[in-house]
Write a protein that holds these residues in place. Sequence first.
Motif, PDB file in Angstrom:
ATOM      1  N   UNK A  67       0.857  -1.188   0.000  1.00 36.32           N
ATOM      2  CA  UNK A  67       0.000   0.000   0.000  1.00 36.32           C
ATOM      3  C   UNK A  67       0.887   1.230   0.000  1.00 36.32           C
ATOM      4  N   UNK A  68       0.621   2.154  -0.943  1.00 36.90           N
ATOM      5  CA  UNK A  68       1.448   3.353  -1.110  1.00 36.90           C
ATOM      6  C   UNK A  68       0.565   4.588  -0.948  1.00 36.90           C
ATOM      7  N   UNK A  69       0.959   5.480  -0.031  1.00 35.89           N
ATOM      8  CA  UNK A  69       0.179   6.696   0.173  1.00 35.89           C
ATOM      9  C   UNK A  69       0.999   7.783   0.825  1.00 35.89           C
ATOM     10  N   UNK A  70       0.313   8.860   1.185  1.00 35.14           N
ATOM     11  CA  UNK A  70       1.010  10.002   1.787  1.00 35.14           C
ATOM     12  C   UNK A  70       0.251  10.607   2.968  1.00 35.14           C
ATOM     13  N   UNK A  71      -1.086  10.573   2.919  1.00 34.23           N
ATOM     14  CA  UNK A  71      -1.865  11.355   3.871  1.00 34.23           C
ATOM     15  C   UNK A  71      -2.370  10.573   5.066  1.00 34.23           C
ATOM     16  N   UNK A  72      -3.069  11.278   5.956  1.00 36.39           N
ATOM     17  CA  UNK A  72      -3.585  10.651   7.168  1.00 36.39           C
ATOM     18  C   UNK A  72      -4.650   9.606   6.861  1.00 36.39           C
ATOM     19  N   UNK A  73      -5.388   9.784   5.760  1.00 34.52           N
ATOM     20  CA  UNK A  73      -6.411   8.783   5.423  1.00 34.52           C
ATOM     21  C   UNK A  73      -5.811   7.521   4.799  1.00 34.52           C
ATOM     22  N   UNK A  74      -4.481   7.483   4.668  1.00 36.15           N
ATOM     23  CA  UNK A  74      -3.807   6.275   4.194  1.00 36.15           C
ATOM     24  C   UNK A  74      -3.303   5.413   5.355  1.00 36.15           C
ATOM     25  N   UNK A  75      -3.473   5.879   6.580  1.00 30.67           N
ATOM     26  CA  UNK A  75      -3.012   5.111   7.740  1.00 30.67           C
ATOM     27  C   UNK A  75      -3.860   3.859   7.933  1.00 30.67           C
ATOM     28  N   UNK A  76      -5.166   3.978   7.779  1.00 28.29           N
ATOM     29  CA  UNK A  76      -6.064   2.847   8.008  1.00 28.29           C
ATOM     30  C   UNK A  76      -5.691   1.614   7.190  1.00 28.29           C
ATOM     31  N   UNK A  77      -5.524   1.714   5.863  1.00 27.69           N
ATOM     32  CA  UNK A  77      -5.161   0.507   5.121  1.00 27.69           C
ATOM     33  C   UNK A  77      -3.812  -0.083   5.531  1.00 27.69           C
TER      34      UNK A  77
ATOM     35  N   UNK B 228       3.284  -8.093   4.100  1.00 28.50           N
ATOM     36  CA  UNK B 228       2.983  -6.952   3.254  1.00 28.50           C
ATOM     37  C   UNK B 228       3.958  -5.797   3.488  1.00 28.50           C
ATOM     38  N   UNK B 229       3.779  -4.742   2.686  1.00 24.30           N
ATOM     39  CA  UNK B 229       4.649  -3.562   2.781  1.00 24.30           C
ATOM     40  C   UNK B 229       3.795  -2.300   2.733  1.00 24.30           C
ATOM     41  N   UNK B 230       3.938  -1.445   3.732  1.00 23.75           N
ATOM     42  CA  UNK B 230       3.310  -0.133   3.736  1.00 23.75           C
ATOM     43  C   UNK B 230       4.341   0.909   3.339  1.00 23.75           C
ATOM     44  N   UNK B 231       3.948   1.855   2.485  1.00 21.82           N
ATOM     45  CA  UNK B 231       4.891   2.833   1.932  1.00 21.82           C
ATOM     46  C   UNK B 231       4.375   4.244   2.189  1.00 21.82           C
ATOM     47  N   UNK B 232       5.048   4.991   3.055  1.00 22.71           N
ATOM     48  CA  UNK B 232       4.617   6.341   3.421  1.00 22.71           C
ATOM     49  C   UNK B 232       5.569   7.364   2.819  1.00 22.71           C
ATOM     50  N   UNK B 233       5.004   8.369   2.172  1.00 26.73           N
ATOM     51  CA  UNK B 233       5.840   9.379   1.530  1.00 26.73           C
ATOM     52  C   UNK B 233       6.456  10.317   2.563  1.00 26.73           C
ATOM     53  N   UNK B 234       7.727  10.598   2.391  1.00 23.50           N
ATOM     54  CA  UNK B 234       8.431  11.492   3.299  1.00 23.50           C
ATOM     55  C   UNK B 234       7.876  12.910   3.192  1.00 23.50           C
ATOM     56  N   UNK B 235       7.765  13.560   4.352  1.00 18.66           N
ATOM     57  CA  UNK B 235       7.314  14.946   4.369  1.00 18.66           C
ATOM     58  C   UNK B 235       5.815  15.129   4.381  1.00 18.66           C
TER      59      UNK B 235
ATOM     60  N   UNK C 266       9.506   6.928   1.284  1.00 19.51           N
ATOM     61  CA  UNK C 266       9.911   7.229  -0.086  1.00 19.51           C
ATOM     62  C   UNK C 266       9.704   8.694  -0.416  1.00 19.51           C
ATOM     63  N   UNK C 267      10.445   9.155  -1.432  1.00 22.31           N
ATOM     64  CA  UNK C 267      10.324  10.531  -1.922  1.00 22.31           C
ATOM     65  C   UNK C 267       9.664  10.604  -3.293  1.00 22.31           C
ATOM     66  N   UNK C 268      10.005   9.639  -4.156  1.00 24.89           N
ATOM     67  CA  UNK C 268       9.526   9.672  -5.539  1.00 24.89           C
ATOM     68  C   UNK C 268       9.458   8.259  -6.082  1.00 24.89           C
TER      69      UNK C 268
END
Length: 288
Positions: free
Chosen positions: A209-219, A227-234, A257-259
């Motif tokens: 699962x790849x995301x950036x925002x607070x609504x991506x925490x649930x999944x 599995x692998x969770x991927x949170x964008x830096x910043x 990740x950044x990009x």
Amino acid sequence: MHARHCAYQIASKQIFDFTHYNYCFHSKMTNLVQPKRLAAFDFDNTVVFGNTDTVVRELVTPEVPPNVQELVKTEGWTRYMEEIFRLLHEKKITREKILERIRCIREVPGFVRLLKSLHQANFDLIIISDSNSEFIREWTQAHNISNIFTQIFTNPAQFLDNGLLTIKPYHHQTECKLSAENLCKGKILENFIATREVDDFIKYENVVYVGDGTNDICPVMRLSENDVGCARKGYGMKRILEKNKTKLTAKSKLIYWNNGFDLHEQLQEHFKYGDLPDQRFESPTCPV
């Protein structure tokens, strides 16, 4: 006759041994299940470099009226965007002008190539986004990647014949406190995985699962140790996960990740799939 069988004869009548029939059926279905990998993506600030809603909102000039702005707090983001679209229609902002804005949002660097490489590596790809169906369809078609997604989950939208863009919530939920009422991404992800196994005999041995925002925490909280969770830096998801390590503990591996390029490197190291495609992808022509 074998001691164990799925049916047997008594007094020339066919009688089913349902207990063993269920065993045989389950064994057959287990053999039919195909192991695969799934990669699920947010869209705004993950695939595209920006927020599709706020990019379009900039067409409202001189500014959004206070009574409309207040809707964010009182009725939520989707209801707010419904009014933004109404304002754009009143100001005679055309469908083509809106979609041009969407087409011309840049990708997060390297992301189109990342998506294509995962698709080539036999990952199923889905999008789960609080944007809307018109915006995601327009952008993915303009960047020639609409055909690589198994499914897209987002708020349904459509342009009416008079040019007004309408939008509805994807669903209504109150159970998940990590999510907005109109979109629980974790619930959508779990339902998709379960449906694929029951309907299509596809079992995902790994989920990304790849995301950036607070609504991506649930999944991410619903992922397993495989599995692998991927949170964008910043961005919000990484900040909150790091700030609340005791309350929000993910079972999955977490990577930051950044990009699209550095995300590819980390996912490739973990899953051992192929390199990024060499070819360049043409972006849509946009006004200077």
